[in-house]
Design an enzyme around this catalytic site. Structure first.
Site, PDB file in Angstrom:
ATOM      1  N   VAL A  16     -25.784 -16.713 -45.326  1.00  0.00           N
ATOM      2  CA  VAL A  16     -25.406 -17.437 -44.113  1.00  0.00           C
ATOM      3  C   VAL A  16     -24.042 -18.112 -44.283  1.00  0.00           C
ATOM      4  CG1 VAL A  16     -27.748 -17.811 -43.320  1.00  0.00           C
ATOM      5  CG2 VAL A  16     -26.678 -19.544 -44.762  1.00  0.00           C
ATOM      6  N   GLY A  19     -21.136 -19.735 -49.501  1.00  0.00           N
ATOM      7  CA  GLY A  19     -19.916 -19.657 -50.308  1.00  0.00           C
ATOM      8  C   GLY A  19     -18.678 -20.019 -49.505  1.00  0.00           C
ATOM      9  N   GLU A 142     -21.860 -24.304 -56.546  1.00  0.00           N
ATOM     10  CA  GLU A 142     -22.751 -23.604 -55.625  1.00  0.00           C
ATOM     11  C   GLU A 142     -23.843 -22.894 -56.415  1.00  0.00           C
ATOM     12  OE1 GLU A 142     -20.839 -20.474 -53.344  1.00  0.00           O
ATOM     13  OE2 GLU A 142     -22.788 -19.736 -52.668  1.00  0.00           O
ATOM     14  N   LYS A 191     -37.916 -25.549 -37.944  1.00  0.00           N
ATOM     15  CA  LYS A 191     -39.021 -25.591 -38.916  1.00  0.00           C
ATOM     16  C   LYS A 191     -38.667 -24.980 -40.283  1.00  0.00           C
ATOM     17  CE  LYS A 191     -42.873 -26.709 -37.862  1.00  0.00           C
ATOM     18  NZ  LYS A 191     -43.209 -28.141 -37.698  1.00  0.00           N
ATOM     19  N   PRO A 192     -38.014 -23.787 -40.312  1.00  0.00           N
ATOM     20  CA  PRO A 192     -37.679 -23.244 -41.634  1.00  0.00           C
ATOM     21  C   PRO A 192     -36.788 -24.201 -42.441  1.00  0.00           C
ATOM     22  CG  PRO A 192     -37.371 -21.578 -39.925  1.00  0.00           C
ATOM     23  CD  PRO A 192     -37.643 -22.868 -39.213  1.00  0.00           C
ATOM     24  N   CYS A 383      -6.634   1.513 -58.118  1.00  0.00           N
ATOM     25  CA  CYS A 383      -7.375   1.865 -59.334  1.00  0.00           C
ATOM     26  C   CYS A 383      -7.863   3.315 -59.247  1.00  0.00           C
ATOM     27  CB  CYS A 383      -8.500   0.877 -59.565  1.00  0.00           C
ATOM     28  SG  CYS A 383      -8.943   0.758 -61.300  1.00  0.00           S
ATOM     29  N   ARG A 464     -11.275   1.734 -67.244  1.00  0.00           N
ATOM     30  CA  ARG A 464     -11.356   2.311 -68.583  1.00  0.00           C
ATOM     31  C   ARG A 464     -10.373   3.457 -68.761  1.00  0.00           C
ATOM     32  NH1 ARG A 464     -16.139   0.314 -70.544  1.00  0.00           N
ATOM     33  NH2 ARG A 464     -17.586   0.185 -68.820  1.00  0.00           N
ATOM     34  N   HIS A 509      -5.787  -3.970 -59.408  1.00  0.00           N
ATOM     35  CA  HIS A 509      -6.410  -4.299 -58.122  1.00  0.00           C
ATOM     36  C   HIS A 509      -5.604  -5.391 -57.409  1.00  0.00           C
ATOM     37  CE1 HIS A 509     -10.223  -2.072 -58.560  1.00  0.00           C
ATOM     38  NE2 HIS A 509     -10.029  -2.272 -59.849  1.00  0.00           N
ATOM     39  N   GLU A 511      -5.750  -6.345 -54.483  1.00  0.00           N
ATOM     40  CA  GLU A 511      -6.531  -7.078 -53.469  1.00  0.00           C
ATOM     41  C   GLU A 511      -7.000  -8.444 -53.951  1.00  0.00           C
ATOM     42  OE1 GLU A 511      -7.443  -4.279 -55.013  1.00  0.00           O
ATOM     43  OE2 GLU A 511      -9.609  -4.133 -55.342  1.00  0.00           O
TER      44      GLU A 511
END
Ligand code: GLN
Length: 536
Positions: A16, A19, A142, A191-192, A383, A464, A509, A511
């Site tokens: 949800v 993070g 977290e 309720k949850p 990569c 690798r 990478h 990104e």
């Protein structure tokens, strides 16, 4: 000043945005002049997510020091604009591995090793490392998963103990829950949330703040109800409707006074006013109508977009920098092998082949690279995306028919991509790749050098295999440019095609280092070329 702790736990369901919420809260505190650090505790037994399939866990996010971590660390780095290290993520697997190796060494001779205190002590020791290493004033922590999971119990117990050790006044428990809506009546249910708070309280933790996520607007009356039933103060229930634009999350939290609430509850005074203007501008830019460019992302885990979280984010950053909207067409590489999915490729203004492992779908990626090369479609390879670009070039330009990466064909006559020398003797799979930050020198006059605008960069790696240097000369003669190399010249880091608008690929990478306000040059270059193509 004593270090302050913000403990984020999750209730009701996972995914949800705990993070993202933790990351955005970190930004609000950093903006108020505090030194913030972040840590994610993952209750699964794997030592790290490196050996897990992306289908299980989404992308593996790599840090400067080579730690293979949870994708939430990407949210932290991107929102707070910090560089994290190994201490920022640990798992049950690491906690037990450490404790058991101490037991074997004889550190506890005579003792019975138990969850309390041995495991909880090890958890607390690892939490302590964050403050030690970073000198942070506020540690945002977290806990992965959802309260009630059997695996997260030792973590929550450790936090409960820690609260007493560092002082209640120095800790805040922030519980992020989900308010479901009943379809037939449109009614929002609390309720949850009540149940998950009850579960938390049964192990001795009462949340100080509840962030109630929902797809709908949540009115004040409902928040008061949550406050009453869950025993938190009225101003401490924060309703958080799903944001249309990710970058809005810190703005929404700020608008609801979360930054000030945290400081008030921790007894802190900010040293400066937060400047949220850049984020407002970003959201405005996202909302502005712009021409669209289509990028075909050719991967093998495309059913689960979380597997390409950072790639998707980097594309969005680069789109903003180019004042275009990016539409990602998710193409399953294995489909291309069966003559499916080509429509998306043919309509695309750019092709992106991200990283990956194992042979499934590799031939499809090679076909995508061939299409991009032959049809002058802008291409970015990451990569494995670089490796397939080289294999394709060897097969179809150099006519080395069975060229391959030895990862996929051990017996190939032409291993243009081969196992790195220092990988040959390694048998363990976990944490043994070439990982983390390595320098790369850019060769003058190349597309990569122009995109970066600097002579040397440091980028994050996770692989690798590498380009096999015995083929370098032949590749060069046929128009492949080795535009980025390791400082000793031995490792190929970036390749590009000379006679092509933009066919660039990196062994690293990129990104992982793209930020909304600092888009990555190689992605910016791709979308610039895509924009040109779309215009035509
Ligand atoms: N499987 C390839 C290698 O190990 C590529 C890895 C990746 O794309 N991250 O070299």
């Amino acid at each position: 000043m004593a270090t302050k702790y913000l403990f984020f736990t999750g209730g009701v369901v996972s995914s949800v945005g705990k993070g993202v919420t933790a990351a955005a809260t970190g930004l609000l505190l950093k903006e108020r002049g505090f030194k913030v650090a972040v840590q994610k505790l993952d209750p699964y037994i794997n030592v790290d997510p490196g050996t897990m399939s992306p289908y299980q866990h989404g992308e593996v996010y790599v840090l400067d020091d080579g730690a293979e971590t949870d994708l939430d660390l990407g949210h932290y780095e991107r929102f707070i604009d910090i560089r994290l290290s190994r201490v920022s993520n640990f798992t049950t697997g690491q906690v037990y591995a450490e404790t058991i190796s101490k037991e074997r060494r004889g550190d506890y001779l005579g003792g019975t090793i138990q969850v309390i205190p041995h495991i909880t002590n090890e958890i607390k020791r690892r939490i302590g490392l964050v403050e030690k290493e970073t000198g942070a004033e506020i540690v945002i922590l977290e806990v992965g998963g959802t309260v009630g999971d059997i695996e997260s119990q030792p973590f929550l117990e450790a936090l409960r103990q820690l609260r007493n050790e560092v002082g209640r006044e120095n800790c805040l428990f922030i519980h992020v829950t989900w308010l479901p809506t009943i379809g037939a009546t449109g009614e929002i249910k609390t309720k949850p949330t009540q149940h998950s708070v009850a579960a938390l309280r049964s192990i001795g933790i009462s949340p100080n703040v509840i962030i109630a996520r929902a797809d709908q607007d949540v009115d004040k009356g409902l928040c008061e109800k949550i406050a009453l039933f869950c025993d938190v103060e009225k101003d401490s229930v924060i309703p958080m409707k799903t944001a249309e634009v990710l970058y809005e999350v810190p703005l929404l939290l700020e608008k609801m006074g979360v930054g000030e609430l945290m400081l008030k509850k921790l007894g802190l005074k900010s040293t400066r006013k937060p400047n949220m203007r850049p984020w407002k501008k970003l959201v405005e830019e996202v909302r502005t109508q712009k021409p669209t460019v289509k990028v075909a992302l050719v991967g093998k885990y495309v059913e689960l977009q979380d597997a390409y979280m950072s790639v998707r984010e980097a594309l969005k950053h680069a789109a903003l920098a180019n004042h275009v909207e990016v539409e990602i067409e998710w193409v399953h590489s294995a489909d291309l092998e069966k003559d499916k999915g080509w429509d998306a490729i043919k309509k695309a203004d750019a092709v992106l082949v991200p990283g990956g492992f194992g042979s499934r779908g590799v031939e499809g990626k090679i076909l995508a690279a061939r299409y991009a090369r032959e049809n002058n479609v802008p291409y970015l390879g990451l990569c494995l995306g670089m490796q397939v670009m080289c294999v394709e070039f060897a097969r179809n330009v150099l006519d080395l028919e069975d060229a391959n990466s030895s990862e996929f064909d051990r017996g190939t006559e032409h291993p243009v991509i081969d196992l790195m020398l220092d990988q040959r003797a390694i048998t363990d799979m976990g944490g043994t790749m070439r990982l983390g930050l390595y320098p790369c020198l850019l060769q003058k006059g190349t597309k990569a050098a122009t995109a970066y605008g600097v002579p040397k960069v440091d980028e994050r790696h996770r692989h690798r295999f590498e380009f096999n240097n015995s083929y370098r000369e032949r590749f060069k003669e046929h128009g492949m440019v080795f535009s980025g190399l390791s400082p000793d010249g031995k490792l190929v880091e970036i390749v590009e095609l000379a006679n092509h608008p933009y066919m660039v690929a990196s062994q690293f990478h990129p990104e992982f280092l793209s930020r909304s306000m600092k888009p990555h040059p190689l992605f910016v270059g791709l979308l610039k070329a895509a924009k040109e193509k779309a215009k035509k």
